[in-house]
Design an enzyme around this catalytic site. Structure first.
Site, PDB file in Angstrom:
ATOM      1  CE  LYS A  54      31.633  52.574  40.754  1.00 63.94           C
ATOM      2  NZ  LYS A  54      32.191  53.052  42.028  1.00 63.94           N
ATOM      3  CD  GLN A  98      35.507  54.736  42.840  1.00 64.57           C
ATOM      4  OE1 GLN A  98      34.455  54.783  42.221  1.00 64.57           O
ATOM      5  NE2 GLN A  98      35.913  53.630  43.456  1.00 64.57           N
ATOM      6  CG  ASP A 121      28.398  54.481  46.433  1.00 62.67           C
ATOM      7  OD1 ASP A 121      28.154  53.549  45.641  1.00 62.67           O
ATOM      8  OD2 ASP A 121      29.393  55.230  46.315  1.00 62.67           O
TER       9      ASP A 121
END
Ligand code: NAD
Length: 289
Positions: A54, A98, A121
């Site tokens: 990412k 994460q 997200d």
């Protein structure tokens, strides 16, 4: 019939190039460089690779990315304090924690603490609610990637019967929500681990999305001739990555299919960039939200 293979790598590359162009335009107009802050707790090697990928994607697109790496022994309070500091930092536009988090940390509590305007997200309940109401702020990256693939590939969803297998908050449920919302206009069936005779539902699908995490679960003879098959699954079998669909027999009958690897996978990071650019744009006051 042999299916058209939907090239996720190429569509993701296009999407990343658009994000890079958008970032450059934003910087030129306002001086703002989109900034994604990633938080990685513990030593899980797969998570470290995901976060690294990412970050690399951010850097390639001209975004700023910072990594906050914390030991597995980090307490919930300490992690919460970091999230709150990132919320308050006006130089940070997107926050990504994460998953999975180490045992002993309440994942829901941490994700709920992320400022919805920085929740790239799309997991915060406010953003989930906005999506359900058809006025999304951020779309969860993987299902958003699937929608992008369908659109770019010219696949019509309106009036089609879409069958989604898997009801996770990250993939299955938002996937169903996106397919059913106005503009997409599919009729959606959501199947899960307690659904009886999944094969019968699959055989009725014009668009079949498999997101359950069981290698080659969807058999070739479950695919209706001419259906579109989207395989979200990523399963490691020996040294190979395998999807949730038995690819070769499915590709014989489908009209279009995504491969694994090289299908949905690359889209997830591309959509994360799109969301981070959106967050930076919104927070710079260039957009209504
Ligand atoms: P999850 O484990 O959170 O959810 C799996 C879902 O599948 C559950 O809702 C469950 O009800 C359903 N399920 C389990 N067994 C089933 C069965 N026998 N029949 C029908 N339904 C069943 O998984 P997830 O996070 O949604 O991920 C699903 C898959 O997608 C995994 O392989 C994961 O690696 C992959 N994934 C890929 C990407 C990507 O970028 N391509 C992103 C996220 C997840």
């Amino acid at each position: 019939m042999t299916a058209m293979v939907i090239d996720g790598k190429q569509i993701a590359e296009q999407t990343r190039a658009e994000a890079a162009a958008g970032a450059l335009a934003l910087k030129t107009r306002t001086g703002v460089v989109p900034h994604l802050a990633a938080v990685l707790v513990g030593e899980d090697p797969a998570s470290a690779v995901y976060v690294r990928n990412k970050q690399i994607a951010c850097e390639k697109a001209g975004f700023k990315s910072t990594l906050h790496r914390l030991p597995a022994s980090t307490g919930q309070g300490e992690l919460l304090a970091l999230v709150q500091a990132l919320n308050a930092d006006s130089g940070v536009h997107g926050i990504l924690v994460q998953l999975p988090l180490p045992k002993g940390i309440d994942t829901t509590l941490i994700l709920d603490a992320i400022l919805p305007a920085k929740d790239v997200d799309g997991f915060h309940p406010e953003n989930v609610g906005l999506l359900q109401q058809g006025r999304p702020r951020f779309l969860p990256c993987t299902p958003a990637g699937v929608m992008r693939m369908l659109k770019v590939s010219g696949i019509e969803t309106a009036g089609k019967h879409a069958v989604v297998i898997g009801r996770s908050d990250i993939v299955g449920k938002p996937m169903a929500a996106l397919l059913v919302q106005k503009g997409a206009d599919a009729t959606v069936t959501l199947c899960h681990s307690r659904t009886r005779d999944i094969g019968a539902f699959c055989r009725e699908a014009d668009i079949l999305v498999a997101a359950l995490g069981i290698p080659q679960f969807v058999k070739g003879d479950w695919v209706k001739p001419g259906a579109v098959v989207i395989d979200v699954g990523i399963n490691r079998v020996g040294d190979k990555l395998v999807g949730d669909v038995d690819y070769l027999p499915a590709a014989q009958v489908a009209s279009a299919i995504t491969p694994v690897p090289g299908g949905v996978g690359p889209m997830t990071i591309a959509m994360l960039l799109a969301n981070t650019l959106q967050a930076a744009t919104n927070l710079s006051g260039l957009d209504g939200r």
